[in-house]
Design a protein around this motif. Structure first.
Motif, PDB file in Angstrom:
ATOM      1  N   GLU A 277       0.827  -1.207   0.000  1.00 10.76           N
ATOM      2  CA  GLU A 277       0.000   0.000   0.000  1.00 10.76           C
ATOM      3  C   GLU A 277       0.861   1.257   0.000  1.00 10.76           C
ATOM      4  N   GLU A 278       1.953   1.239   0.728  1.00  5.39           N
ATOM      5  CA  GLU A 278       2.859   2.383   0.762  1.00  5.39           C
ATOM      6  C   GLU A 278       3.489   2.625  -0.610  1.00  5.39           C
ATOM      7  N   ALA A 279       3.927   1.571  -1.269  1.00  2.17           N
ATOM      8  CA  ALA A 279       4.570   1.709  -2.582  1.00  2.17           C
ATOM      9  C   ALA A 279       3.585   2.199  -3.636  1.00  2.17           C
ATOM     10  N   VAL A 280       2.369   1.670  -3.651  1.00  2.00           N
ATOM     11  CA  VAL A 280       1.353   2.126  -4.605  1.00  2.00           C
ATOM     12  C   VAL A 280       1.058   3.606  -4.385  1.00  2.00           C
ATOM     13  N   GLY A 281       0.926   3.997  -3.124  1.00  2.00           N
ATOM     14  CA  GLY A 281       0.645   5.398  -2.821  1.00  2.00           C
ATOM     15  C   GLY A 281       1.742   6.332  -3.293  1.00  2.00           C
ATOM     16  N   GLU A 282       2.985   5.946  -3.094  1.00  2.00           N
ATOM     17  CA  GLU A 282       4.111   6.780  -3.522  1.00  2.00           C
ATOM     18  C   GLU A 282       4.091   7.006  -5.030  1.00  2.00           C
ATOM     19  N   VAL A 283       3.877   5.946  -5.795  1.00  2.00           N
ATOM     20  CA  VAL A 283       3.888   6.071  -7.255  1.00  2.00           C
ATOM     21  C   VAL A 283       2.682   6.863  -7.746  1.00  2.00           C
ATOM     22  N   ALA A 284       1.515   6.590  -7.185  1.00  2.00           N
ATOM     23  CA  ALA A 284       0.310   7.310  -7.611  1.00  2.00           C
ATOM     24  C   ALA A 284       0.430   8.801  -7.324  1.00  2.00           C
ATOM     25  N   ARG A 285       0.913   9.156  -6.145  1.00  2.82           N
ATOM     26  CA  ARG A 285       1.039  10.576  -5.807  1.00  2.82           C
ATOM     27  C   ARG A 285       2.044  11.277  -6.708  1.00  2.82           C
ATOM     28  N   LEU A 286       3.098  10.584  -7.091  1.00  7.05           N
ATOM     29  CA  LEU A 286       4.099  11.170  -7.985  1.00  7.05           C
ATOM     30  C   LEU A 286       3.463  11.615  -9.296  1.00  7.05           C
ATOM     31  N   HIS A 287       2.423  10.909  -9.718  1.00 10.93           N
ATOM     32  CA  HIS A 287       1.744  11.242 -10.972  1.00 10.93           C
ATOM     33  C   HIS A 287       0.412  11.944 -10.722  1.00 10.93           C
ATOM     34  N   GLN A 288       0.211  12.434  -9.497  1.00  8.78           N
ATOM     35  CA  GLN A 288      -0.975  13.217  -9.115  1.00  8.78           C
ATOM     36  C   GLN A 288      -2.276  12.456  -9.364  1.00  8.78           C
ATOM     37  N   ALA A 289      -2.218  11.149  -9.213  1.00 11.79           N
ATOM     38  CA  ALA A 289      -3.405  10.314  -9.364  1.00 11.79           C
ATOM     39  C   ALA A 289      -3.976   9.980  -7.994  1.00 11.79           C
ATOM     40  N   LYS A 290      -5.291  10.028  -7.884  1.00  9.18           N
ATOM     41  CA  LYS A 290      -5.953   9.525  -6.691  1.00  9.18           C
ATOM     42  C   LYS A 290      -6.006   8.002  -6.772  1.00  9.18           C
ATOM     43  N   TYR A 291      -5.960   7.357  -5.632  1.00  9.82           N
ATOM     44  CA  TYR A 291      -5.903   5.898  -5.677  1.00  9.82           C
ATOM     45  C   TYR A 291      -6.703   5.277  -4.542  1.00  9.82           C
ATOM     46  N   GLU A 292      -7.222   4.100  -4.811  1.00  5.35           N
ATOM     47  CA  GLU A 292      -7.858   3.243  -3.813  1.00  5.35           C
ATOM     48  C   GLU A 292      -7.277   1.847  -3.966  1.00  5.35           C
ATOM     49  N   ILE A 293      -7.039   1.191  -2.843  1.00  2.93           N
ATOM     50  CA  ILE A 293      -6.475  -0.162  -2.872  1.00  2.93           C
ATOM     51  C   ILE A 293      -7.366  -1.094  -2.059  1.00  2.93           C
ATOM     52  N   ASP A 294      -7.775  -2.180  -2.676  1.00  3.76           N
ATOM     53  CA  ASP A 294      -8.380  -3.293  -1.941  1.00  3.76           C
ATOM     54  C   ASP A 294      -7.317  -4.382  -1.861  1.00  3.76           C
ATOM     55  N   TYR A 295      -6.772  -4.550  -0.686  1.00  2.00           N
ATOM     56  CA  TYR A 295      -5.756  -5.583  -0.473  1.00  2.00           C
ATOM     57  C   TYR A 295      -6.449  -6.752   0.204  1.00  2.00           C
ATOM     58  N   ILE A 296      -6.665  -7.807  -0.554  1.00  2.00           N
ATOM     59  CA  ILE A 296      -7.435  -8.959  -0.053  1.00  2.00           C
ATOM     60  C   ILE A 296      -6.462 -10.009   0.466  1.00  2.00           C
ATOM     61  N   ARG A 297      -6.468 -10.165   1.794  1.00  2.00           N
ATOM     62  CA  ARG A 297      -5.616 -11.185   2.385  1.00  2.00           C
ATOM     63  C   ARG A 297      -6.017 -12.557   1.873  1.00  2.00           C
ATOM     64  N   GLY A 298      -5.037 -13.322   1.446  1.00  2.00           N
ATOM     65  CA  GLY A 298      -5.294 -14.659   0.959  1.00  2.00           C
ATOM     66  C   GLY A 298      -4.918 -15.710   1.974  1.00  2.00           C
ATOM     67  N   VAL A 299      -3.781 -16.340   1.755  1.00  2.00           N
ATOM     68  CA  VAL A 299      -3.362 -17.434   2.627  1.00  2.00           C
ATOM     69  C   VAL A 299      -1.883 -17.293   2.957  1.00  2.00           C
ATOM     70  N   PRO A 300      -1.488 -17.688   4.163  1.00  2.55           N
ATOM     71  CA  PRO A 300      -0.063 -17.760   4.491  1.00  2.55           C
ATOM     72  C   PRO A 300       0.559 -19.008   3.867  1.00  2.55           C
ATOM     73  N   PRO A 301       1.869 -19.172   3.960  1.00  2.00           N
ATOM     74  CA  PRO A 301       2.488 -20.394   3.434  1.00  2.00           C
ATOM     75  C   PRO A 301       2.043 -21.631   4.223  1.00  2.00           C
ATOM     76  N   VAL A 302       2.003 -22.766   3.552  1.00  2.06           N
ATOM     77  CA  VAL A 302       1.861 -24.059   4.236  1.00  2.06           C
ATOM     78  C   VAL A 302       3.234 -24.422   4.792  1.00  2.06           C
ATOM     79  N   VAL A 303       3.333 -24.532   6.115  1.00  4.24           N
ATOM     80  CA  VAL A 303       4.609 -24.826   6.765  1.00  4.24           C
ATOM     81  C   VAL A 303       4.506 -26.216   7.390  1.00  4.24           C
TER      82      VAL A 303
END
Length: 408
Positions: free
Chosen positions: A285-311
């Protein structure tokens, strides 16, 4: 793992049951159902377990089953060994030319869940037979979960239905077309990767391509998100964590001379390490925000948690290896690598020890075909060497009996 099992107590498949299970798998293959829609699949598994004198219970979410097999006189004091299967299919067409090809357009069992379900059903029938003869030394729970392919996975629905209550260890198998039938792949530690989903929306003032300086150039902004976000993450996460963002969809614009007002980007985040997965959401989310702001774009992120590794837990992995070797001999177990695929079996392992083995389903020698493309899961022509069904059943039954023999 030194305990030896006699042939009489080793839970070996009869020829009749072996043939029945192949037919059962083919029936499932012909009638694939997507996640949370596995009504028919649930019903046919339930009916077969009930015919064996068992009492399966449909999960609270409406599909999937849980079924206990207990030794005579067991009062619930012993911890259960759980055997887990997944029921759902994929939304892709079946392109094979076989008699048991999918009868549902755009749906196929292209990940082997029909095999997983059949193997756990077969193991349950064998173990139920042992229980009826007074030869089952410990209680076993069969878990048939829905929606493994739907993030964050139907395992969470199964767990919410109480399937881990009283469970001391859990086992699972997953088809692997890179391993010959008659063999399994095993690895202690992480055997799959974490997987999350990203949905990004960029908005801004569009306009004429003749005057991009008066617009928010969302085409350029989206292109930079696609290229720069993975590059930024590569410098903010230890490379040994294997964190990778890969894009699968970019939608924007309708005309060659119009800068659009909206862009949509979809992709996945995968990583090898549990600690990196836990930090990934904030970093992405931090990286997407940095790039979007650099280009003066508004942004929304849906970060959908999936699954952790099978250990895979060490003791359980060794138990599977010992059972496979005991039943199928030296050389039937091979080391395997951690894959970048995600698997919701990981949610069970967050709560109880266990392990997943890779069940070989390749026709021996098939990998040596000159010039032939490698077969893989999630492809419309995926199929298995059906002798792997019997191997999977006897691996699980032998593991269950060895586990009981090794208990203090």
């Amino acid at each position: 793992m030194s305990q030896q099992l006699s042939p009489e107590s080793a839970g070996v498949l009869s020829d009749a049951l072996r043939r029945e299970l192949v037919a059962f798998r083919r029936d499932l293959h012909m009638h694939p159902e997507l996640g949370h829609q596995e009504v028919r699949t649930t019903a046919v598994v339930k009916e077969r377990l009930e015919r064996a004198g068992l009492a399966p219970r449909v999960l609270d979410c409406g599909t999937g089953l849980v079924c206990d097999i207990r030794p005579a006189g067991d009062a619930g004091r012993l911890p259960l060994l759980a055997l887990r299967a997944d029921l759902d299919a994929l939304p892709i067409p079946d392109t094979k030319t076989v008699a048991y090809r999918s009868t549902v357009p755009g749906r196929a069992h292209a990940c082997g869940h029909d095999v997983h379900t059949t193997v756990v059903l077969g193991a349950g029938l064998v173990l139920a037979g042992l229980a009826a003869r007074g030869a089952l030394p410990q209680p076993v729970r069969l878990i048939f979960q829905p929606a493994e392919e739907v993030l964050p996975g139907g395992a969470t629905d199964a767990i919410d239905s109480g399937v881990l209550d009283g469970v001391g260890r859990i086992l699972a198998l997953h088809c692997d077309p890179k391993v010959d039938a008659g063999r399994i792949g095993l690895k202690t530690g992480a055997i799959t990767s974490a997987c999350d989903r990203l949905e990004i929306r960029l908005t801004g003032d569009g306009g004429h391509t003749a005057r991009p300086h008066l617009t928010t150039d969302l085409v350029t902004a989206a292109a930079r998100v696609i290229t720069d976000v993975p590059a930024l993450l590569a410098r903010r996460v230890d490379t040994r964590a294997g964190l990778a963002v890969t894009w699968g969809r970019l939608t924007t614009g309708h005309a060659s001379n119009v800068i659009p007002q909206r862009a949509e980007i979809s992709g996945t985040m995968r990583c090898l390490e549990l600690s990196a997965w836990r930090a990934a959401k904030d970093l992405v989310e931090e990286a997407v925000g940095e790039v979007a702001r650099l280009h003066q774009a508004k942004y929304e992120i849906d970060y959908i948690r999936g699954v952790p590794p099978v250990v895979n837990e060490e003791t359980t992995t060794a138990l599977l290896a010992a059972a496979m070797t005991e039943r199928f001999g030296a050389g039937s177990v091979e080391p395997t690598e951690q894959s970048l695929g995600g698997e919701d079996f990981s949610w069970y392992l967050e709560q109880v020890p266990g392990a997943m083995a890779r069940l070989g389903v390749r026709v021996p020698g098939d990998g040596e075909r000159p010039g032939a493309p490698p077969r893989d899961i999630h492809q419309g022509d995926f199929d298995v060497d059906e002798s792997a069904i019997g191997v999977g059943v006897e691996l699980l039954t032998t593991t269950a009996l060895l586990d009981a023999a090794e208990r203090p």
